[in-house]
Write an enzyme that holds these catalytic residues in place. Structure first.
Site, PDB file in Angstrom:
ATOM      1  N   GLU A 510       5.811   1.480   4.690  1.00 24.50           N
ATOM      2  CA  GLU A 510       4.513   1.316   5.355  1.00 24.50           C
ATOM      3  C   GLU A 510       3.382   1.413   4.345  1.00 24.50           C
ATOM      4  OE1 GLU A 510       4.550   0.064   8.138  1.00 24.50           O
ATOM      5  OE2 GLU A 510       6.608   0.521   8.719  1.00 24.50           O
ATOM      6  N   HIS A 513       2.677  -1.894   2.886  1.00 27.76           N
ATOM      7  CA  HIS A 513       1.750  -2.701   3.689  1.00 27.76           C
ATOM      8  C   HIS A 513       0.301  -2.277   3.415  1.00 27.76           C
ATOM      9  CE1 HIS A 513       4.634  -4.893   6.114  1.00 27.76           C
ATOM     10  NE2 HIS A 513       5.150  -3.812   6.681  1.00 27.76           N
ATOM     11  N   HIS A 516      -0.919  -3.643   0.239  1.00 25.43           N
ATOM     12  CA  HIS A 516      -1.191  -5.068   0.405  1.00 25.43           C
ATOM     13  C   HIS A 516      -2.630  -5.238   0.922  1.00 25.43           C
ATOM     14  CE1 HIS A 516       0.536  -9.122   2.186  1.00 25.43           C
ATOM     15  NE2 HIS A 516      -0.395  -9.329   1.285  1.00 25.43           N
TER      16      HIS A 516
HETATM   17 ZN    ZN Z   1       7.028  -3.635   7.689  1.00 30.46          ZN
END
Ligand code: ZN
Length: 727
Positions: A510, A513, A516
């Site tokens: 997570e 993410h 990102h």
């Molecule tokens: Zn994911």
């Protein structure tokens, strides 16, 4: 900015769908959910001002405001340009973005009965609202005019991409249909929004209401202390002080199935968990699934696609259902073969002969223990111990949540130069939530990271990332605000929270993410951060999982909670040696769900009985009888809780192909902390969001297209001769 619900713009495009809203209620006092965010760093979400009763009027007012903005854009007397149409659309909907962010946080984390009633009311209205924008003919004509090649020649590559993206999403939503077609698509979207809400609320009820209460030492046989403590806490919370409760959630049932010596209770827990949404009562999801599938098939046909799967996969990296299936099927056979080996190993420990689908059973075999689905995790753990001398319980004392969080921060610093520091006094929706400021190497502000790690009633299960605000710079620099949410069991005050290796991996996932989102450096919010194709978005997150097991992280941050000593080198080595252990099970339980998801959405308009479809399809595939789908159809929220992962569960394997291949780029260079490769990853993949086609982004990072070889090695499967499946 417009939300394209069917495309799943963000990770959690929770505003799934859109009809004509009623006039906003007369507001005498300004609704605080609508106001621009105030406070440091471009403003922060006003969680301290949220009351559930404010959502409905705030959403209605925000919808009315955006519809008025869109009307102004559509009726602009000036000829359409990028600036007065596309950029203007990006500027629109500010209030909707703000209220939507708060609404999505409550949907995931604060699902009280009062809030659920608001969701039931609002989901079809939000669906109708989206369609009202996407079906606006004057607006679409302007977008189409800018999309015209002569016009789009005048714009920058990012503006060109935004124009293409917006135009294609209008078309995909039915902008070119006649009035009757548009009307029908709108009706379908509203009905689907209601069905998704029903599906999710049925599932949440089954996960909340079905609790197994254990009563004394006999019931607890085999359970490690940490699990007993968590179960005791859960029982006390539910009014069974002095007893132990196993909740009907993944994080509660999986450890029980791994450790409980009581085969009868394992069977009971397993059966309850895998029958969620499937017991013929008022909360049964089978009829909901049948109707969702029928409506999706009808909508796809209306929009000019063969099936829902074809519609969903257009513009993804895979491109077509056939290419996604090809990858799934390539991995299926070796994974099933590995399962047979795993079962044989377990059977040898359990005694008795292995069962295969074709085997004839003698009465003697019947008397012996045969591995059943509720035995898999239990005996797998015993095999792990026997083969690799690795006990998951040995790891846990070294896996403190706080230290792992520091470890993630350190990795983000090494790879991207980020620094994290806690911020006090920022409003949060629950006292467990903490907020961190993220700065870059030059100490410039990058964004905020909210962390909500603990389970509580009303919070959906699993772990996820969310963006409360995405990065943009076309008007001015707007920094992002992201969150990571999980369901760890909170310990006693002052006690460290110890997590499993799997949970530690999820934590890094997570956070991948979040990184990102934090690395995003684009102009327009619709193309920012994680708003990329579904089969590309899991690439950065799965990639970051690899850094957990690096010696740099384990030596510094996997510290024993009592002695403070780092994880011994031989324990770390055992983790490495056991890395491909049980990959048959993990891959097959995942692939079974991915294949069913794709095949259900390729089946067209015929009426589907989910139970029968699941049974017959899995039998035809040769599903090992000792394993069940990771998400059975009536509980498959990825596929039926919204459109966003439908015909999209394959994305995890698709992305993992990229992940394994991309990690090799680090290995081939100086190792996981190679600065040049990390910078290239940031510049070509993480920073660009959706401004670049993912195929091109990957090529720019790797210098070539992805290959399947690294994926097969990572999972311990033989590498196929024709080792290039993905583009
Ligand atoms: Zn994911």
């Amino acid at each position: 900015m417009i939300r394209f619900p069917a495309l799943g713009a963000g990770l959690f495009a929770l505003l799934t769908a859109a009809p004509a809203p009623a006039a906003p209620p007369e507001a005498t006092v300004p609704n605080p959910l609508l106001a621009p965010w105030t406070g440091p760093h471009g403003g922060v979400p006003p969680f301290d001002k949220v009351e559930v009763a404010l959502f409905e009027p705030a959403l209605e007012a925000a919808m009315a405001e955006q519809l008025a903005e869109v009307e102004r854009i559509a009726n602009d007397p000036a000829p359409p340009t990028f600036e007065n149409t596309l950029a203007a659309l990006e500027r629109s909907g500010g209030a909707m973005d703000r209220v939507g962010a708060l609404y999505s946080v409550y949907s995931g984390n604060m699902g009280t009965p009062e809030f659920q009633a608001v969701q039931r009311e609002m989901s079809p209205r939000l669906a109708a609202f989206n369609d009202q924008i996407l079906q606006n003919e004057k607006l679409f004509a302007r977008v189409a005019a800018v999309y015209d090649p002569r016009e789009s020649a005048k714009v920058t590559p990012e503006q060109k991409r935004l124009t293409w993206y917006t135009h294609t999403n209008f078309v995909r939503a039915g902008a070119k249909l006649d009035a009757a077609g548009k009307k029908r698509v709108g009706e379908i979207n509203q009905r689907l929004a209601t069905l998704f809400t029903t599906f999710n609320q049925n599932l949440l009820a089954d996960e909340t209401d079905d609790v197994l209460v254990l009563d004394g030492e006999k019931d607890l046989a085999g359970l490690p202390d940490a699990l007993r403590a968590a179960a005791a806490g859960a029982a006390e919370q539910r009014g069974h002080k002095g007893k132990w409760a196993i909740l009907n959630t993944r994080s509660s049932t999986e450890p029980f199935l791994t450790y409980s010596d009581r085969r009868d209770l394992r069977q009971k827990v397993w059966t309850t968990y895998y029958n969620r949404g499937d017991h013929g009562d008022a909360k049964d999801n089978n009829a909901v699934v049948t109707e969702i599938l029928k409506l999706r098939a009808e909508r796809a046909k209306l929009l000019g696609y063969e099936t829902h799967a074809h519609w969903r996969l257009e513009n993804t990296m895979a491109g077509t259902p056939e290419r996604a299936l090809e990858l799934l099927e390539t991995v299926w056979k070796p994974a099933v073969a590995r399962v047979h080996e795993e079962v044989a190993d377990m059977q040898a420990l359990a005694g008795g002969a292995a069962r295969s689908a074709a085997a004839t059973r003698s009465p003697r075999d019947e008397a012996q223990i045969r591995i059943e689905p509720w035995d898999y995790r239990y005996y797998a753990e015993k095999v792990r111990k026997a083969k690799y001398d690795l006990d998951e319980n040995e790891l846990k004392p070294y896996l403190q949540l706080d230290k792992l969080r520091e470890g993630m921060f350190w990795v983000a610093g090494e790879l991207f130069g980020f620094r994290f520091s806690p911020l006090q006094g920022i409003p949060v929706y629950h006292p467990d939530v903490t907020v961190y400021e993220v700065k870059d190497a030059a100490l410039r502000h990058v964004g905020l990271w909210y962390f909500d790690p603990y389970a509580r009633p009303g919070k959906r299960s699993g772990a996820w990332m969310n963006a409360y605000r995405v990065q943009e710079r076309f008007r001015s620099e707007v920094p992002t605000i992201v969150s990571n949410n999980a369901n760890f069991v909170k310990g006693q005050p002052g006690e460290p929270v110890l997590v499993s290796w799997t949970d530690a991996t999820t934590l890094f996932h997570e956070f991948g993410h979040a990184l990102h989102g934090l690395n995003s450096s684009v102009s327009y919010p619709s193309l920012a951060g994680t708003r990329v194709s579904r089969d590309f978005v899991e690439f950065p997150s799965q990639l970051l999982e690899h850094w957990l097991s690096t010696p740099e992280v384990l030596n510094r941050f996997a510290l024993h909670h009592q002695t403070g000593k780092p994880m011994p080198a031989d324990l770390a080595r055992k983790i490495e040696r056991a890395a491909t252990f049980n990959q048959g099970f993990a891959t097959v339980e995942y692939l079974a769900s991915a294949l069913i998801d794709m095949k259900l959405h390729l089946a067209g308009e015929k009426t589907i009985d989910p139970d029968a479809f699941e049974r017959e399809t899995l039998a035809a595939l040769g599903m090992p009888p000792q394993i069940v789908m990771r998400h059975r159809t009536p509980q498959f929220a990825h596929a039926f809780g919204s459109d966003s992962y439908s015909a999209g569960y394959y994305s995890y394997l698709w992305s993992d192909t990229l992940t394994a291949d991309a990690y090799e780029a680090f290995v081939e260079a100086g190792g996981p902390y190679d600065k040049a490769v990390a910078r290239r990853l940031r510049d070509t993949v993480l920073a660009v969001g959706n401004t670049v086609d993912p195929v091109d982004a990957y090529r720019a990072f790797r210098g070539r297209d992805p290959q399947i070889r690294a994926l097969m090695l990572k999972r311990g499967f033989p590498v196929p001769a024709e080792a290039s499946t993905t583009r």
